[in-house]
Design a protein around this motif. Structure first.
Motif, PDB file in Angstrom:
ATOM      1  N   GLY A 298       0.804  -1.216   0.000  1.00 27.07           N
ATOM      2  CA  GLY A 298       0.000   0.000   0.000  1.00 27.07           C
ATOM      3  C   GLY A 298       0.835   1.263   0.000  1.00 27.07           C
ATOM      4  N   ALA A 299       1.923   1.247   0.783  1.00 28.87           N
ATOM      5  CA  ALA A 299       2.786   2.429   0.878  1.00 28.87           C
ATOM      6  C   ALA A 299       3.478   2.710  -0.445  1.00 28.87           C
ATOM      7  CB  ALA A 299       3.819   2.221   1.986  1.00 28.87           C
ATOM      8  N   LYS A 300       3.977   1.671  -1.090  1.00 27.26           N
ATOM      9  CA  LYS A 300       4.693   1.842  -2.363  1.00 27.26           C
ATOM     10  C   LYS A 300       3.746   2.338  -3.454  1.00 27.26           C
ATOM     11  CE  LYS A 300       7.860  -0.658  -5.470  1.00 27.26           C
ATOM     12  NZ  LYS A 300       9.058   0.157  -5.184  1.00 27.26           N
ATOM     13  N   ALA A 301       2.520   1.780  -3.472  1.00 29.81           N
ATOM     14  CA  ALA A 301       1.535   2.203  -4.471  1.00 29.81           C
ATOM     15  C   ALA A 301       1.159   3.666  -4.281  1.00 29.81           C
ATOM     16  CB  ALA A 301       0.293   1.321  -4.381  1.00 29.81           C
ATOM     17  N   THR A 302       0.954   4.081  -3.030  1.00 32.48           N
ATOM     18  CA  THR A 302       0.560   5.466  -2.739  1.00 32.48           C
ATOM     19  C   THR A 302       1.682   6.435  -3.071  1.00 32.48           C
ATOM     20  OG1 THR A 302      -0.755   4.578  -0.914  1.00 32.48           O
ATOM     21  CG2 THR A 302      -0.449   6.959  -0.983  1.00 32.48           C
ATOM     22  N   THR A 303       2.888   6.083  -2.693  1.00 33.50           N
ATOM     23  CA  THR A 303       4.041   6.940  -2.994  1.00 33.50           C
ATOM     24  C   THR A 303       4.204   7.115  -4.489  1.00 33.50           C
ATOM     25  OG1 THR A 303       5.177   6.263  -0.968  1.00 33.50           O
ATOM     26  CG2 THR A 303       6.537   7.194  -2.726  1.00 33.50           C
ATOM     27  N   ARG A 304       4.092   6.005  -5.221  1.00 32.86           N
ATOM     28  CA  ARG A 304       4.250   6.099  -6.676  1.00 32.86           C
ATOM     29  C   ARG A 304       3.155   6.955  -7.294  1.00 32.86           C
ATOM     30  NH1 ARG A 304       5.342   0.892 -10.384  1.00 32.86           N
ATOM     31  NH2 ARG A 304       7.251   1.004  -9.160  1.00 32.86           N
ATOM     32  N   LEU A 305       1.900   6.737  -6.867  1.00 32.07           N
ATOM     33  CA  LEU A 305       0.792   7.499  -7.435  1.00 32.07           C
ATOM     34  C   LEU A 305       0.961   8.996  -7.189  1.00 32.07           C
ATOM     35  CD1 LEU A 305      -1.985   7.625  -8.809  1.00 32.07           C
ATOM     36  CD2 LEU A 305      -3.031   7.282  -6.552  1.00 32.07           C
ATOM     37  N   ILE A 306       1.273   9.371  -5.961  1.00 34.60           N
ATOM     38  CA  ILE A 306       1.402  10.796  -5.645  1.00 34.60           C
ATOM     39  C   ILE A 306       2.591  11.398  -6.379  1.00 34.60           C
ATOM     40  CG2 ILE A 306       1.879  12.445  -3.780  1.00 34.60           C
ATOM     41  CD1 ILE A 306       0.198  10.638  -1.943  1.00 34.60           C
ATOM     42  N   ASN A 307       3.669  10.663  -6.524  1.00 30.69           N
ATOM     43  CA  ASN A 307       4.817  11.166  -7.283  1.00 30.69           C
ATOM     44  C   ASN A 307       4.451  11.405  -8.743  1.00 30.69           C
ATOM     45  OD1 ASN A 307       6.514  11.202  -5.098  1.00 30.69           O
ATOM     46  ND2 ASN A 307       7.559   9.296  -5.590  1.00 30.69           N
ATOM     47  N   ILE A 308       3.607  10.532  -9.302  1.00 29.54           N
ATOM     48  CA  ILE A 308       3.161  10.730 -10.691  1.00 29.54           C
ATOM     49  C   ILE A 308       2.251  11.955 -10.774  1.00 29.54           C
ATOM     50  CG2 ILE A 308       1.808   9.735 -12.574  1.00 29.54           C
ATOM     51  CD1 ILE A 308       2.731   6.969 -11.556  1.00 29.54           C
ATOM     52  N   ILE A 309       1.345  12.092  -9.806  1.00 30.74           N
ATOM     53  CA  ILE A 309       0.439  13.252  -9.779  1.00 30.74           C
ATOM     54  C   ILE A 309       1.249  14.548  -9.723  1.00 30.74           C
ATOM     55  CG2 ILE A 309      -1.259  14.491  -8.364  1.00 30.74           C
ATOM     56  CD1 ILE A 309      -2.313  11.700  -7.490  1.00 30.74           C
TER      57      ILE A 309
END
Length: 344
Positions: A298-309
């Motif tokens: 969950g942490a890796k997915a959230t970090t990646r998504l926000i970095n893309i945003i």
């Protein structure tokens, strides 16, 4: 009655144009340092609070992400939510949780309604990533990350776990404790995670028992399917002494069925699941499992998504996280074949 202070009032008091104050509030365009100081001073004196919703819509950014899941009753997902919400909060984002059935994802109306929620990106968990789903996600033109059952090695921004390796570990552990006739209760074969776990089971059986046919029953990851299929395989009486279930929820259902049918776990039947949810420690006996790194996922997915945003990271290819074997009472107490050779 206190007057509602508007941006027009701030501009008038600061002797600046509304456009200048708007640029300052939205962080877009040039505003001189002198003007910034005047605006902040007036805002403080007038106790002006910008309308955050209006500002967000103006910026087309709400600092909100969505997580789409299929079954909030499955304990795997609340553990995942804790990780995603925690990391999102640290980064200044809020989380919208959407619990829905898979068939709704094939409807264009679902994606239109999602678009109206004004989110900045989404995480899709545990759904088959079909062409219809991919088209719906692409149409709303939002950054997204797929995880768990929705993850696939051919998808960008996809984070999964080593399902094949985990399945082999599960079967090898059952053999290690003395099981000779092992059956698998799988998830739906249309999910990549299910097919990878099934293949891991089949390959492990071929390597250790080359003359023995592998058997499996197809479940749907629910507690009920674990319960029903376990009852079915006991009634069919094929002499199974070990069951590898494709998730922990089904393993809990299997434990209940075996108790009702007077089959002792683990003495007569060894049970192992997959996921590593905390609930496996609350049942009797505690269930051996292949533990996913749920928080890290969950942490890796959230970090990646926000970095893309935030345009701090470009789209990335598939990432795979490791799993580990958790040995508990449901396998360690197996006694049926003690003292006999593991192999025929």
């Amino acid at each position: 009655m206190k007057k509602n202070i508007t941006i027009r009032d701030v501009a008038k008091e600061a002797e600046l144009s509304i456009a200048t104050v708007s640029r300052y509030l939205n962080g877009k365009g040039y505003v001189s340092q002198k003007a910034e100081i005047k605006i902040r001073d007036v805002m403080n004196r007038l106790d002006f609070k910008p309308n955050e919703i209006a500002r967000s819509l103006s910026n087309k950014k709400t600092n909100t992400i969505a997580l789409i899941i299929p079954d909030i009753l499955n304990p795997f997902f609340p553990e995942l939510v804790v990780a995603i919400e925690g990391v999102a909060k640290e980064r200044g984002y809020s989380l919208v949780l959407i619990n829905t059935q898979e068939e709704f994802l094939h409807s264009s109306g679902f994606w239109r309604s999602l678009e109206s929620r004004y989110i900045d990106g989404l995480i899709l968990a545990s759904f088959q990533f079909t062409e219809e789903v991919q088209k719906g996600m692409e149409n709303i033109k939002l950054p997204f990350v797929t995880i768990d059952r929705a993850a696939g090695e051919n998808n960008n921004n996809s984070i999964g776990i080593d399902n094949y390796k985990g399945a082999k570990m599960a079967v090898e552990h059952l053999i290690e404790v003395g099981c000779k006739n092992i059956v698998h209760i799988s998830g739906p074969k249309t999910y990549p995670s299910s097919s990878d776990r099934l293949l891991g089971y089949i390959d492990a059986m071929k390597e250790r028992f080359p003359d023995q046919k592998a058997f499996f029953y197809e479940g749907n990851f629910s507690l009920e399917s674990g319960y029903d299929l376990t009852k079915q395989l006991i009634i069919e009486n094929k002499g199974y002494d070990g069951i590898f279930l494709a998730n922990d929820f089904m393993a809990i259902g299997a434990i209940k069925a075996l108790k009702e049918m007077k089959v002792n776990v683990p003495e007569e039947m060894a049970i192992i699941g997959f996921d590593g949810i905390k609930l496996t420690e609350m049942v009797d006996p505690e269930i051996s499992t292949i533990k996913q790194p749920i928080y890290a996922l969950g942490a890796k997915a959230t970090t990646r998504l926000i970095n893309i945003i935030e345009k701090k990271e470009n789209q990335n290819l598939y990432s795979k996280l490791e799993v580990r074997l958790m040995k508990k009472e449901s396998t360690l107490g197996f006694k049926k074949n003690k003292g006999e050779s593991t192999f025929d």
